[in-house]
Enzyme design. Structure first.
Site, PDB file in Angstrom:
ATOM      1  N   PRO A 222       8.615 -27.446   9.198  1.00 44.18           N
ATOM      2  CA  PRO A 222       9.084 -26.464  10.195  1.00 44.18           C
ATOM      3  C   PRO A 222       7.986 -26.153  11.208  1.00 44.18           C
ATOM      4  CG  PRO A 222       8.561 -25.357   8.123  1.00 44.18           C
ATOM      5  CD  PRO A 222       8.387 -26.825   7.869  1.00 44.18           C
ATOM      6  N   ASP A 394       2.531 -25.749  10.935  1.00 43.55           N
ATOM      7  CA  ASP A 394       3.483 -25.818   9.828  1.00 43.55           C
ATOM      8  C   ASP A 394       3.713 -24.399   9.312  1.00 43.55           C
ATOM      9  OD1 ASP A 394       4.857 -26.135   7.448  1.00 43.55           O
ATOM     10  OD2 ASP A 394       3.539 -27.690   6.637  1.00 43.55           O
ATOM     11  N   HIS A 395       4.919 -23.878   9.536  1.00 42.20           N
ATOM     12  CA  HIS A 395       5.199 -22.478   9.199  1.00 42.20           C
ATOM     13  C   HIS A 395       5.226 -22.236   7.692  1.00 42.20           C
ATOM     14  CE1 HIS A 395       6.066 -18.450  10.170  1.00 42.20           C
ATOM     15  NE2 HIS A 395       6.836 -18.657  11.221  1.00 42.20           N
ATOM     16  N   ARG A 396       5.336 -23.287   6.898  1.00 47.43           N
ATOM     17  CA  ARG A 396       5.291 -23.098   5.440  1.00 47.43           C
ATOM     18  C   ARG A 396       3.907 -22.645   4.991  1.00 47.43           C
ATOM     19  NH1 ARG A 396       6.949 -28.941   3.509  1.00 47.43           N
ATOM     20  NH2 ARG A 396       5.233 -29.302   4.987  1.00 47.43           N
TER      21      ARG A 396
END
Length: 422
Positions: A222, A394-396
Protein backbone atom coordinates in the site's frame (compact mmCIF):
# COMPACT_ATOMS: atom_id res chain seq x y z
CA UNK A 1 32.26 -41.40 -11.64
CA UNK A 2 30.20 -39.11 -13.86
CA UNK A 3 28.20 -36.38 -12.15
CA UNK A 4 25.59 -33.93 -13.33
CA UNK A 5 26.38 -30.23 -13.21
CA UNK A 6 23.22 -28.28 -12.42
CA UNK A 7 22.15 -24.70 -12.98
CA UNK A 8 23.09 -23.04 -9.67
CA UNK A 9 20.97 -20.61 -7.69
CA UNK A 10 23.59 -17.89 -8.10
CA UNK A 11 21.37 -15.26 -6.44
CA UNK A 12 18.80 -15.58 -3.68
CA UNK A 13 15.26 -16.49 -4.78
CA UNK A 14 16.29 -16.85 -8.43
CA UNK A 15 14.08 -19.25 -10.41
CA UNK A 16 16.23 -19.37 -13.52
CA UNK A 17 19.32 -17.98 -15.20
CA UNK A 18 20.91 -17.79 -18.65
CA UNK A 19 24.28 -19.23 -19.65
CA UNK A 20 26.04 -16.39 -21.47
CA UNK A 21 28.95 -18.55 -22.61
CA UNK A 22 30.76 -21.78 -21.82
CA UNK A 23 34.41 -21.14 -20.98
CA UNK A 24 35.18 -24.88 -21.18
CA UNK A 25 34.36 -27.09 -24.14
CA UNK A 26 33.47 -30.78 -24.32
CA UNK A 27 36.60 -32.84 -23.74
CA UNK A 28 38.41 -30.13 -21.76
CA UNK A 29 40.01 -31.03 -18.46
CA UNK A 30 38.42 -29.27 -15.50
CA UNK A 31 40.01 -28.59 -12.13
CA UNK A 32 37.97 -27.84 -9.05
CA UNK A 33 37.31 -24.09 -8.97
CA UNK A 34 37.86 -23.57 -12.70
CA UNK A 35 35.34 -21.27 -14.37
CA UNK A 36 33.02 -23.50 -16.41
CA UNK A 37 30.62 -20.86 -17.70
CA UNK A 38 29.46 -17.28 -17.36
CA UNK A 39 25.89 -17.15 -16.10
CA UNK A 40 23.58 -14.14 -16.34
CA UNK A 41 21.31 -13.65 -13.37
CA UNK A 42 18.59 -11.06 -13.06
CA UNK A 43 21.16 -8.33 -12.38
CA UNK A 44 24.69 -9.39 -13.34
CA UNK A 45 26.97 -11.92 -15.05
CA UNK A 46 28.59 -14.37 -12.62
CA UNK A 47 31.44 -16.85 -13.17
CA UNK A 48 30.33 -20.40 -12.36
CA UNK A 49 33.15 -22.50 -10.90
CA UNK A 50 33.46 -26.29 -11.01
CA UNK A 51 32.79 -28.04 -7.71
CA UNK A 52 34.88 -31.07 -8.69
CA UNK A 53 37.69 -32.05 -11.04
CA UNK A 54 37.27 -34.16 -14.17
CA UNK A 55 36.57 -33.82 -17.88
CA UNK A 56 33.65 -31.89 -19.34
CA UNK A 57 31.94 -34.79 -21.11
CA UNK A 58 28.73 -33.25 -22.43
CA UNK A 59 27.12 -29.82 -22.50
CA UNK A 60 23.37 -30.29 -22.07
CA UNK A 61 22.24 -26.66 -22.24
CA UNK A 62 23.65 -24.35 -24.87
CA UNK A 63 24.47 -20.69 -24.26
CA UNK A 64 21.60 -18.25 -24.53
CA UNK A 65 18.88 -20.51 -23.11
CA UNK A 66 16.95 -19.49 -20.01
CA UNK A 67 17.20 -22.46 -17.66
CA UNK A 68 15.51 -23.32 -14.37
CA UNK A 69 17.66 -23.53 -11.25
CA UNK A 70 18.50 -27.18 -10.54
CA UNK A 71 18.26 -28.30 -14.17
CA UNK A 72 21.23 -30.40 -15.37
CA UNK A 73 23.35 -28.31 -17.73
CA UNK A 74 26.39 -30.54 -18.27
CA UNK A 75 27.99 -33.88 -17.45
CA UNK A 76 31.38 -34.01 -15.73
CA UNK A 77 33.27 -37.26 -16.30
CA UNK A 78 35.61 -38.84 -13.82
CA UNK A 79 39.17 -39.84 -14.63
CA UNK A 80 39.27 -42.48 -17.35
CA UNK A 81 35.56 -42.36 -18.17
CA UNK A 82 34.56 -42.09 -21.82
CA UNK A 83 31.05 -43.37 -22.53
CA UNK A 84 28.26 -42.60 -20.12
CA UNK A 85 24.56 -43.40 -20.36
CA UNK A 86 23.27 -39.86 -19.87
CA UNK A 87 19.60 -40.83 -19.93
CA UNK A 88 20.20 -43.34 -17.16
CA UNK A 89 22.21 -40.80 -15.21
CA UNK A 90 19.36 -38.30 -15.45
CA UNK A 91 16.75 -40.89 -14.54
CA UNK A 92 18.71 -42.08 -11.52
CA UNK A 93 18.93 -38.52 -10.24
CA UNK A 94 15.16 -38.05 -10.74
CA UNK A 95 15.76 -35.18 -13.12
CA UNK A 96 14.24 -36.53 -16.32
CA UNK A 97 11.70 -39.25 -17.13
CA UNK A 98 11.32 -39.52 -20.88
CA UNK A 99 8.18 -40.22 -22.85
CA UNK A 100 8.90 -43.97 -22.91
CA UNK A 101 8.91 -44.30 -19.13
CA UNK A 102 5.31 -45.55 -19.07
CA UNK A 103 6.32 -48.68 -20.99
CA UNK A 104 9.45 -49.22 -18.96
CA UNK A 105 11.83 -48.50 -21.83
CA UNK A 106 14.27 -45.63 -22.01
CA UNK A 107 16.60 -44.45 -24.77
CA UNK A 108 20.28 -44.51 -24.03
CA UNK A 109 22.79 -41.85 -24.94
CA UNK A 110 26.51 -41.58 -24.53
CA UNK A 111 28.65 -38.49 -24.39
CA UNK A 112 29.21 -39.02 -28.11
CA UNK A 113 25.48 -39.04 -28.97
CA UNK A 114 22.71 -36.41 -29.07
CA UNK A 115 20.85 -36.03 -25.80
CA UNK A 116 17.76 -34.13 -26.92
CA UNK A 117 15.51 -36.86 -25.53
CA UNK A 118 17.02 -36.42 -22.11
CA UNK A 119 16.24 -32.71 -22.14
CA UNK A 120 12.49 -32.88 -22.70
CA UNK A 121 10.32 -31.29 -19.98
CA UNK A 122 10.24 -33.47 -16.87
CA UNK A 123 7.25 -35.78 -16.77
CA UNK A 124 5.94 -37.12 -13.48
CA UNK A 125 3.42 -39.99 -13.60
CA UNK A 126 0.17 -39.36 -11.81
CA UNK A 127 -1.36 -41.83 -9.38
CA UNK A 128 -3.94 -42.84 -11.94
CA UNK A 129 -3.24 -44.44 -15.32
CA UNK A 130 -0.58 -43.28 -17.72
CA UNK A 131 -1.48 -39.59 -17.68
CA UNK A 132 1.49 -37.40 -16.74
CA UNK A 133 2.18 -33.87 -15.65
CA UNK A 134 5.27 -31.80 -16.36
CA UNK A 135 7.36 -30.13 -13.67
CA UNK A 136 10.84 -28.67 -13.31
CA UNK A 137 13.38 -30.49 -11.13
CA UNK A 138 13.29 -27.71 -8.55
CA UNK A 139 9.49 -27.73 -8.45
CA UNK A 140 9.46 -31.49 -7.89
CA UNK A 141 11.95 -31.25 -5.04
CA UNK A 142 10.07 -28.40 -3.34
CA UNK A 143 6.78 -30.29 -3.75
CA UNK A 144 8.24 -33.39 -2.13
CA UNK A 145 9.64 -31.42 0.79
CA UNK A 146 6.42 -29.47 1.35
CA UNK A 147 4.04 -32.36 0.73
CA UNK A 148 2.36 -30.58 -2.19
CA UNK A 149 0.42 -32.73 -4.66
CA UNK A 150 1.72 -31.81 -8.10
CA UNK A 151 -1.32 -33.34 -9.79
CA UNK A 152 -3.49 -30.62 -8.24
CA UNK A 153 -1.42 -27.74 -9.62
CA UNK A 154 -1.80 -25.74 -12.82
CA UNK A 155 1.61 -24.99 -14.28
CA UNK A 156 2.52 -21.44 -15.28
CA UNK A 157 5.78 -22.29 -17.02
CA UNK A 158 6.41 -22.93 -20.72
CA UNK A 159 3.83 -25.33 -22.20
CA UNK A 160 2.09 -25.55 -18.85
CA UNK A 161 5.09 -26.88 -16.94
CA UNK A 162 4.91 -26.60 -13.15
CA UNK A 163 7.71 -24.38 -11.83
CA UNK A 164 8.94 -23.16 -8.46
CA UNK A 165 6.47 -20.30 -8.15
CA UNK A 166 3.50 -22.66 -8.64
CA UNK A 167 4.58 -24.81 -5.70
CA UNK A 168 5.21 -21.75 -3.54
CA UNK A 169 1.78 -20.36 -4.42
CA UNK A 170 0.20 -23.66 -3.39
CA UNK A 171 2.08 -23.58 -0.07
CA UNK A 172 0.88 -20.10 0.78
CA UNK A 173 -2.60 -20.80 -0.60
CA UNK A 174 -2.55 -17.48 -2.44
CA UNK A 175 -4.51 -17.62 -5.70
CA UNK A 176 -2.42 -16.87 -8.74
CA UNK A 177 -3.12 -13.47 -10.29
CA UNK A 178 -4.34 -13.90 -13.83
CA UNK A 179 -2.62 -11.61 -16.31
CA UNK A 180 -4.74 -8.96 -17.91
CA UNK A 181 -5.84 -9.76 -21.44
CA UNK A 182 -5.60 -7.01 -24.03
CA UNK A 183 -8.63 -6.71 -26.25
CA UNK A 184 -8.59 -4.62 -29.39
CA UNK A 185 -11.26 -1.93 -29.70
CA UNK A 186 -14.24 -3.07 -31.71
CA UNK A 187 -13.54 -0.54 -34.46
CA UNK A 188 -10.06 -1.96 -35.15
CA UNK A 189 -10.11 -4.91 -37.46
CA UNK A 190 -8.14 -7.95 -36.32
CA UNK A 191 -6.47 -8.29 -39.70
CA UNK A 192 -5.28 -4.69 -39.50
CA UNK A 193 -3.51 -5.48 -36.22
CA UNK A 194 -1.92 -8.63 -37.63
CA UNK A 195 -0.60 -6.67 -40.60
CA UNK A 196 1.19 -4.13 -38.39
CA UNK A 197 4.96 -4.10 -38.65
CA UNK A 198 6.81 -4.83 -35.43
CA UNK A 199 9.84 -6.55 -33.96
CA UNK A 200 9.71 -8.75 -30.86
CA UNK A 201 12.77 -8.43 -28.63
CA UNK A 202 12.85 -11.39 -26.18
CA UNK A 203 12.78 -10.41 -22.51
CA UNK A 204 16.06 -10.73 -20.66
CA UNK A 205 16.18 -12.39 -17.27
CA UNK A 206 16.79 -8.96 -15.76
CA UNK A 207 13.78 -7.37 -17.49
CA UNK A 208 11.48 -10.22 -16.42
CA UNK A 209 12.65 -9.84 -12.83
CA UNK A 210 12.08 -6.09 -12.87
CA UNK A 211 8.57 -6.60 -14.25
CA UNK A 212 7.73 -9.28 -11.69
CA UNK A 213 9.07 -7.46 -8.66
CA UNK A 214 7.55 -4.07 -9.50
CA UNK A 215 4.20 -5.63 -10.37
CA UNK A 216 4.21 -7.43 -7.03
CA UNK A 217 5.15 -4.18 -5.30
CA UNK A 218 2.25 -2.19 -6.76
CA UNK A 219 -0.20 -5.04 -6.18
CA UNK A 220 0.76 -5.93 -2.62
CA UNK A 221 2.35 -2.84 -1.05
CA UNK A 222 0.00 0.00 0.00
CA UNK A 223 1.93 3.00 -1.32
CA UNK A 224 1.39 6.59 -0.24
CA UNK A 225 3.33 9.62 -1.41
CA UNK A 226 4.69 12.82 0.13
CA UNK A 227 6.36 15.70 -1.71
CA UNK A 228 8.63 18.51 -0.62
CA UNK A 229 10.32 21.36 -2.47
CA UNK A 230 13.92 21.79 -1.30
CA UNK A 231 15.78 25.07 -1.80
CA UNK A 232 19.17 24.12 -3.22
CA UNK A 233 21.16 27.37 -3.25
CA UNK A 234 23.11 26.61 -0.06
CA UNK A 235 23.85 23.06 -1.25
CA UNK A 236 25.04 24.28 -4.65
CA UNK A 237 27.30 26.86 -3.03
CA UNK A 238 28.78 24.26 -0.67
CA UNK A 239 29.30 21.82 -3.53
CA UNK A 240 31.15 24.47 -5.55
CA UNK A 241 33.38 25.20 -2.58
CA UNK A 242 34.10 21.50 -1.97
CA UNK A 243 34.94 20.86 -5.61
CA UNK A 244 37.61 23.57 -5.61
CA UNK A 245 39.83 21.36 -3.44
CA UNK A 246 38.27 17.87 -3.62
CA UNK A 247 40.31 15.01 -5.08
CA UNK A 248 37.25 14.04 -7.13
CA UNK A 249 34.22 16.04 -8.18
CA UNK A 250 31.22 15.69 -5.88
CA UNK A 251 27.82 15.49 -7.55
CA UNK A 252 24.47 16.70 -6.23
CA UNK A 253 23.40 13.06 -6.07
CA UNK A 254 26.36 12.24 -3.81
CA UNK A 255 25.20 14.86 -1.33
CA UNK A 256 21.58 13.65 -1.57
CA UNK A 257 22.67 10.07 -0.72
CA UNK A 258 24.72 11.40 2.20
CA UNK A 259 21.76 13.49 3.44
CA UNK A 260 19.45 10.48 3.09
CA UNK A 261 21.77 8.39 5.23
CA UNK A 262 22.08 11.15 7.83
CA UNK A 263 18.29 11.58 8.00
CA UNK A 264 17.82 7.84 8.50
CA UNK A 265 20.44 7.87 11.24
CA UNK A 266 18.61 10.73 12.95
CA UNK A 267 15.24 8.96 12.58
CA UNK A 268 15.95 5.19 12.81
CA UNK A 269 12.19 4.51 12.94
CA UNK A 270 12.26 5.00 9.15
CA UNK A 271 15.06 2.49 8.65
CA UNK A 272 12.70 -0.48 8.64
CA UNK A 273 10.92 -3.00 6.45
CA UNK A 274 7.73 -5.02 6.72
CA UNK A 275 7.76 -8.81 7.16
CA UNK A 276 4.81 -11.14 7.70
CA UNK A 277 5.73 -11.67 11.35
CA UNK A 278 7.49 -8.50 12.50
CA UNK A 279 8.60 -4.96 11.72
CA UNK A 280 12.30 -5.31 10.99
CA UNK A 281 14.54 -2.49 12.26
CA UNK A 282 17.93 -2.30 10.53
CA UNK A 283 21.00 -1.59 12.62
CA UNK A 284 22.93 -0.05 9.73
CA UNK A 285 21.97 2.50 7.09
CA UNK A 286 22.52 0.92 3.68
CA UNK A 287 21.22 3.15 0.88
CA UNK A 288 20.44 1.66 -2.53
CA UNK A 289 21.05 3.93 -5.52
CA UNK A 290 19.02 3.36 -8.69
CA UNK A 291 21.28 2.99 -11.74
CA UNK A 292 20.07 2.74 -15.34
CA UNK A 293 21.84 0.12 -17.46
CA UNK A 294 21.30 -1.01 -21.06
CA UNK A 295 19.47 -4.09 -19.73
CA UNK A 296 17.34 -2.34 -17.12
CA UNK A 297 17.35 -0.78 -13.67
CA UNK A 298 19.61 -2.04 -10.91
CA UNK A 299 20.06 -0.74 -7.37
CA UNK A 300 23.61 -1.21 -6.03
CA UNK A 301 23.97 -0.55 -2.32
CA UNK A 302 26.13 2.04 -0.56
CA UNK A 303 26.86 0.34 2.76
CA UNK A 304 26.77 2.47 5.92
CA UNK A 305 26.05 5.61 3.89
CA UNK A 306 25.49 7.66 7.03
CA UNK A 307 29.05 7.04 8.27
CA UNK A 308 31.01 7.63 5.06
CA UNK A 309 32.57 10.83 3.78
CA UNK A 310 31.27 12.53 0.66
CA UNK A 311 34.42 11.54 -1.20
CA UNK A 312 33.99 7.89 -0.22
CA UNK A 313 30.32 7.92 -1.24
CA UNK A 314 31.13 9.60 -4.56
CA UNK A 315 33.85 7.07 -5.38
CA UNK A 316 31.68 4.10 -4.35
CA UNK A 317 28.64 5.21 -6.37
CA UNK A 318 30.79 5.79 -9.47
CA UNK A 319 32.46 2.38 -9.13
CA UNK A 320 29.18 0.53 -8.50
CA UNK A 321 27.44 2.29 -11.40
CA UNK A 322 30.29 1.52 -13.81
CA UNK A 323 30.37 -2.18 -12.92
CA UNK A 324 26.55 -2.34 -12.91
CA UNK A 325 26.47 -1.19 -16.54
CA UNK A 326 29.08 -3.83 -17.40
CA UNK A 327 27.09 -6.53 -15.56
CA UNK A 328 29.99 -7.16 -13.17
CA UNK A 329 28.34 -6.63 -9.77
CA UNK A 330 28.42 -9.45 -7.25
CA UNK A 331 25.02 -10.34 -5.73
CA UNK A 332 25.91 -8.89 -2.31
CA UNK A 333 26.54 -5.51 -3.98
CA UNK A 334 22.98 -5.08 -5.24
CA UNK A 335 20.97 -7.16 -2.78
CA UNK A 336 19.79 -5.75 0.53
CA UNK A 337 19.66 -2.07 1.36
CA UNK A 338 17.08 -0.47 3.63
CA UNK A 339 16.12 2.57 1.52
CA UNK A 340 16.50 3.62 -2.13
CA UNK A 341 17.30 6.92 -3.83
CA UNK A 342 16.19 7.28 -7.46
CA UNK A 343 17.37 10.44 -9.24
CA UNK A 344 15.99 11.38 -12.66
CA UNK A 345 16.86 15.05 -12.33
CA UNK A 346 19.72 14.75 -14.81
CA UNK A 347 17.10 13.96 -17.47
CA UNK A 348 15.21 17.17 -16.79
CA UNK A 349 12.35 15.45 -14.95
CA UNK A 350 10.61 17.94 -12.65
CA UNK A 351 9.22 15.34 -10.24
CA UNK A 352 7.98 11.75 -10.24
CA UNK A 353 6.74 9.02 -7.89
CA UNK A 354 8.86 5.87 -7.72
CA UNK A 355 7.72 2.31 -6.97
CA UNK A 356 9.05 0.82 -3.73
CA UNK A 357 11.66 -1.91 -4.13
CA UNK A 358 10.51 -4.75 -1.80
CA UNK A 359 11.24 -5.61 0.91
CA UNK A 360 12.25 -2.00 1.52
CA UNK A 361 9.61 0.32 2.96
CA UNK A 362 10.46 3.58 1.17
CA UNK A 363 12.09 5.13 -1.88
CA UNK A 364 12.98 8.77 -2.51
CA UNK A 365 12.42 10.10 -6.04
CA UNK A 366 14.54 13.15 -6.85
CA UNK A 367 13.73 15.57 -9.66
CA UNK A 368 15.72 18.26 -11.41
CA UNK A 369 17.10 21.35 -9.71
CA UNK A 370 15.83 24.37 -11.60
CA UNK A 371 15.23 28.06 -11.10
CA UNK A 372 11.73 28.83 -9.81
CA UNK A 373 9.89 31.84 -8.44
CA UNK A 374 9.57 31.67 -4.64
CA UNK A 375 8.47 33.89 -1.78
CA UNK A 376 11.44 34.48 0.50
CA UNK A 377 11.46 34.89 4.29
CA UNK A 378 10.82 38.61 3.88
CA UNK A 379 7.65 37.91 1.96
CA UNK A 380 9.16 39.13 -1.29
CA UNK A 381 9.03 37.39 -4.65
CA UNK A 382 12.44 36.00 -5.61
CA UNK A 383 14.08 33.35 -7.77
CA UNK A 384 15.72 30.31 -6.19
CA UNK A 385 17.12 26.92 -7.17
CA UNK A 386 14.54 24.33 -6.13
CA UNK A 387 14.40 20.54 -6.24
CA UNK A 388 11.24 18.48 -5.72
CA UNK A 389 11.65 15.23 -3.77
CA UNK A 390 8.84 12.65 -3.64
CA UNK A 391 8.84 10.01 -0.91
CA UNK A 392 7.00 6.73 -1.65
CA UNK A 393 6.19 4.84 1.54
CA UNK A 394 4.86 1.41 2.52
CA UNK A 395 1.94 2.24 4.82
CA UNK A 396 2.14 -1.17 6.51
CA UNK A 397 5.52 -0.30 8.01
CA UNK A 398 5.47 3.50 8.23
CA UNK A 399 2.64 5.86 9.15
CA UNK A 400 2.03 9.16 7.41
CA UNK A 401 3.13 11.38 10.31
CA UNK A 402 6.44 9.53 10.68
CA UNK A 403 7.15 9.77 6.95
CA UNK A 404 6.31 13.50 7.00
CA UNK A 405 8.73 14.08 9.89
CA UNK A 406 11.49 12.24 8.05
CA UNK A 407 10.91 14.24 4.88
CA UNK A 408 11.09 17.44 6.92
CA UNK A 409 14.44 16.30 8.37
CA UNK A 410 15.73 15.46 4.89
CA UNK A 411 14.58 18.83 3.50
CA UNK A 412 16.31 20.62 6.39
CA UNK A 413 19.57 18.78 5.68
CA UNK A 414 19.41 19.62 1.99
CA UNK A 415 18.76 23.29 2.73
CA UNK A 416 21.44 23.31 5.47
CA UNK A 417 23.85 20.76 3.97
CA UNK A 418 26.56 21.14 6.62
CA UNK A 419 24.19 19.48 9.09
CA UNK A 420 24.39 16.27 7.02
CA UNK A 421 28.19 16.29 7.07
CA UNK A 422 28.77 16.66 10.80
Amino acid sequence: MAILIRMPEVAANTDSAVIVSWTKQEGDAVAQGDCLAEIETEKAVIEFGAEASGVLGKILVQAGKDTEVGTPIAVLLGEGEKNVDIAALLAESDDSINENSATGTAPTASVDQPVAAALTPDAVPTAEGGERIFASPLAKRLAREAGVDLTALQGSGPQGRIVKRDVQAAQSAVPAVKPAVFSAPANIAADAMSDSSYTDVPHTSMRRTIARRLSESKQTVPHFYLRADCHMDALLALRAQINKTATRKISINDIIVKATGAALRQMPEMNVCWTDTALRHYDVVDVSVAVSTPKGLITPVVKAADAKTLTAISHEIADLAHRARDGKLAPHEYQGGSFTVSNLGMYGVHDFAAIINPPQAAILAVGATDRRPVVNESGELAVASVMTATLSVDHRAIDGALAAKWLRVFKSMIENPLSALI
